[in-house]
Design a protein around this motif. Structure first.
Motif, PDB file in Angstrom:
ATOM      1  N   GLY A 152      -8.186  -4.086   3.597  1.00 19.78           N
ATOM      2  CA  GLY A 152      -7.631  -2.739   3.307  1.00 19.78           C
ATOM      3  C   GLY A 152      -8.260  -2.139   2.162  1.00 19.78           C
ATOM      4  N   ASP A 153      -8.272  -0.703   2.046  1.00 19.68           N
ATOM      5  CA  ASP A 153      -8.563   0.181   1.016  1.00 19.68           C
ATOM      6  C   ASP A 153      -7.444   0.839   0.687  1.00 19.68           C
ATOM      7  OD1 ASP A 153     -10.192   1.432  -0.471  1.00 19.68           O
ATOM      8  OD2 ASP A 153     -11.759   2.312   0.944  1.00 19.68           O
ATOM      9  N   SER A 154      -6.802   1.084  -0.407  1.00 17.26           N
ATOM     10  CA  SER A 154      -6.933   0.605  -1.452  1.00 17.26           C
ATOM     11  C   SER A 154      -6.427  -0.995  -1.871  1.00 17.26           C
ATOM     12  CB  SER A 154      -6.392   1.633  -2.482  1.00 17.26           C
ATOM     13  OG  SER A 154      -5.040   1.671  -2.177  1.00 17.26           O
ATOM     14  N   GLU A 155      -5.925  -1.753  -1.009  1.00 17.46           N
ATOM     15  CA  GLU A 155      -5.427  -3.020  -1.132  1.00 17.46           C
ATOM     16  C   GLU A 155      -6.847  -3.940  -1.739  1.00 17.46           C
ATOM     17  OE1 GLU A 155      -5.139  -1.393   1.705  1.00 17.46           O
ATOM     18  OE2 GLU A 155      -3.185  -2.122   2.597  1.00 17.46           O
ATOM     19  N   ARG A 180     -11.067  -5.643   8.977  1.00 15.89           N
ATOM     20  CA  ARG A 180     -11.877  -5.508   7.759  1.00 15.89           C
ATOM     21  C   ARG A 180     -10.503  -5.544   6.758  1.00 15.89           C
ATOM     22  NH1 ARG A 180      -9.082  -0.900   6.278  1.00 15.89           N
ATOM     23  NH2 ARG A 180      -8.249  -0.159   8.191  1.00 15.89           N
ATOM     24  N   ASP A 182      -5.369   7.400   4.182  1.00 18.18           N
ATOM     25  CA  ASP A 182      -5.819   5.928   4.121  1.00 18.18           C
ATOM     26  C   ASP A 182      -4.913   5.142   3.112  1.00 18.18           C
ATOM     27  OD1 ASP A 182      -7.565   6.053   6.038  1.00 18.18           O
ATOM     28  OD2 ASP A 182      -9.068   6.808   4.717  1.00 18.18           O
ATOM     29  N   TYR A 184      -6.871  -7.961   8.478  1.00 13.30           N
ATOM     30  CA  TYR A 184      -5.743  -7.366   7.849  1.00 13.30           C
ATOM     31  C   TYR A 184      -4.796  -6.712   8.697  1.00 13.30           C
ATOM     32  CZ  TYR A 184      -3.772  -2.708   6.155  1.00 13.30           C
ATOM     33  OH  TYR A 184      -3.324  -1.412   5.753  1.00 13.30           O
ATOM     34  N   LYS A 211       1.074   4.889   1.242  1.00 16.99           N
ATOM     35  CA  LYS A 211      -0.039   5.553   2.148  1.00 16.99           C
ATOM     36  C   LYS A 211       0.328   6.977   2.143  1.00 16.99           C
ATOM     37  CE  LYS A 211      -1.455   2.346   5.689  1.00 16.99           C
ATOM     38  NZ  LYS A 211      -0.713   1.105   5.326  1.00 16.99           N
ATOM     39  N   ASP A 246       0.831  -1.115   0.049  1.00 22.14           N
ATOM     40  CA  ASP A 246      -0.122  -0.070   0.020  1.00 22.14           C
ATOM     41  C   ASP A 246       0.832   1.279   0.112  1.00 22.14           C
ATOM     42  OD1 ASP A 246      -2.234   1.570   0.369  1.00 22.14           O
ATOM     43  OD2 ASP A 246      -2.354   1.263   2.557  1.00 22.14           O
TER      44      ASP A 246
HETATM   45  N1  GLY Z   1      -5.081   1.018   3.133  1.00 22.68           N
HETATM   46  C1  GLY Z   1      -4.750   1.297   4.458  1.00 22.68           C
HETATM   47  C2  GLY Z   1      -6.128   1.149   5.313  1.00 22.68           C
HETATM   48  O1  GLY Z   1      -7.148   0.334   4.606  1.00 22.68           O
HETATM   49  O2  GLY Z   1      -6.433   1.293   6.338  1.00 22.68           O
END
Ligand code: GLY
Ligand code: AMP
Length: 467
Positions: free
Chosen positions: A291-294, A289, A228, A271, A216, A214
């Motif tokens: 990851g976002d953007s993973e 939960r 994020d 995660y 960040k 990621d």
């Molecule tokens: N990519 C970081 C997060 O979801 O916290």
């Protein structure tokens, strides 16, 4: 026809809905609150009345629209007790309890869990008094990171510091913002490359998902502040079979055993954010939960029927499941809404680039000829005439795929070239350093100042999957 409900509203949520649709031709996904920009997108049905802070909104919906199960993948919803409330009302639900979600929602809780259950992590101190935190920082013989204990809406709760002066300034800034509720963790600063580790849990067993890297920091060259995430590549370039085995043995297994020992009700994704340091693996954070953007880079590569995997979770039978993935590399880039005119009455405070105006028209989302890209909607809404408009910081994620990272990046950035909205910003260098390096970047670990870099086993092109 199977109906399920996904509770989320981010690019990650869209990627999870997409995973259900792509791998199960019989499923219709209610997506609450989701985004109305997805209205009419095949079998995704947005449910705007569902609110993260109020599980009763989901109960009201479910009373009228029965589903086989609910998949909760948003930390605000999990913290609000979605999994507990829905299960108590008799629904089949995948997602950790509010108590388990504290592992992410409180930094101190996450750190204590790591220490109690043998997950390697950086040394730390936890403080509710700014003076005590600053005294601790001044006495440290090493650099540190100052983290606010609770959730932050934009992922900007960790300040990575070079000096004690910066760190004490971070304490002062958190103290000014939080007043009576001041609570921070001060942690030894680690050096190395991060790795995002994912597993699906059924409460007893687990299935490893592919790893990701990621990005960040807000600005190119990993400058700027933490947010994020501005993009990801998957699989992680260092994900050799040996490393995956180590992640399983040293991180995932102790985590699953710890959840069991503490009697924490946990189903769904976990995660683990970790760092590959010269001294070995270290956990940075546990998130309850995906990851976002993973998610946007990892989940399009999954080909197992995800509805069936969820059924296995609900039967506590994941041990007999396999994960099938493809061998492609993916590069996901966040298109974010940059600072327009902060004086604009429509401007909202936000991140990653300060105040932004909402409602800017997004152009270029229609099918692009001859490409292998995917778009995942985050803060994108339907405008008055149904046209897509911006509604927040990370607007959408553009994902390219290819047999090499270079191909995946070229696909993603070519597609981005056709998209526009007012104030659009993105990092042009997601994965670039890895693509350019003449020697594979994964062959050497970054080292702390004064230490020699450590060689690592080479990575493989195909991600071994499942167990
Ligand atoms: N990519 C970081 C997060 O979801 O916290
Ligand atoms: P967190 O708030 O724990 O999710 O941390 C956010 C980001 O800050 C991480 O993904 C890292 O990039 C960075 N970070 C957190 N803890 C450390 C640490 N101990 N050493 C170096 N960087 C860190």
């Amino acid at each position: 026809m199977t109906h399920i409900l996904v509770v989320d509203g981010t690019g990650r949520g869209h990627a999870i809905c997409d995973l259900f649709l792509r791998t199960d031709p019989d499923v219709t996904v209610y997506y609450g609150p989701g985004t109305d920009a997805l209205d009419g997108h095949g079998r995704i049905v947005p449910v705007p009345g569902i609110r993260f802070d109020d599980p009763d909104t989901a109960l009201a919906f479910l009373a009228e629209h029965p589903v086989e199960f609910v998949f909760v993948s948003n930390i605000d919803a999990l913290s609000a007790g979605y999994a507990d409330v829905l299960a108590a009302a008799g629904h089949q639900v995948i997602g950790p309890s509010a108590q388990a979600a504290r592992l992410e929602a409180s930094k101190e809780r996450g750190k204590r869990f790591c220490e109690d259950h043998g997950l390697p992590t950086a040394r730390y101190g936890a403080f509710t008094d700014p003076g005590a935190a600053k005294a601790y920082i001044r006495a440290l013989p090493y650099a540190c990171v100052v983290k606010t204990d609770g959730l932050t809406p934009d992922g900007d709760g960790a300040v990575v510091c070079d000096t004690a002066v910066e760190a004490t300034a971070a304490v002062d800034a958190f103290a000014a913002a939080q007043g009576e509720r001041f609570q921070v963790v001060v942690e030894e600063r680690l050096y190395g490359r991060e790795i995002s580790v994912f597993a699906l849990l059924d409460g007893e067993d687990y299935l490893l998902f592919p790893t990701a890297l990621d990005f960040k920091r807000t600005l190119e060259g990993d400058a700027g502040k933490n947010c994020d995430g501005m993009g990801s590549i998957a699989p992680h370039p260092q994900a050799s079979p040996a490393l995956l085995e180590q992640l399983r043995r040293d991180l995932v297994e102790p985590l699953v055993a710890g959840l069991r020992d503490e009697g924490l009700a946990y189903t769904g994704f976990v995660y683990i954010g970790a760092m590959l340091t010269a001294a070995g693996l270290r956990v940075i954070e546990i998130n309850t939960r995906f990851g976002d953007s993973e998610a946007e880079a990892v989940l399009p590569g999954v080909h197992s029927d995800f509805t069936e995997l969820c059924r296995a979770v609900l039967r506590k039978d994941l041990g007999n499941s396999l994960l099938v993935t493809d061998a492609l590399v993916r590069c996901s880039v966040a298109l974010t809404q940059g600072c327009l005119d902060p004086a604009d009455p429509g401007a909202a405070p936000g991140w990653p680039f300060g105040a932004f105006a909402t409602g800017g028209q997004v152009l270029g989302l229609t099918q692009f000829p001859l490409d292998r890209t995917r778009l995942f909607y985050a803060n994108l809404r339907a405008g008055a005439e149904g046209q897509p408009v911006t509604s927040g910081g990370r607007v959408l994620h553009v994902v390219g795929s290819g047999t090499t990272l270079a191909e995946a990046r070229a696909q993603a950035y070519r597609r981005i070239g056709a998209i526009s909205f007012p104030g659009m910003r993105h990092r042009a260098d997601i994965g670039a350093a890895l693509e350019r390096s003449s020697e594979p970047a994964w062959s050497v670990l970054e080292a702390a100042p004064g230490q020699a870099p450590q060689p690592l086993a080479p990575a493989v092109a195909v991600v071994p999957t499942g167990r």
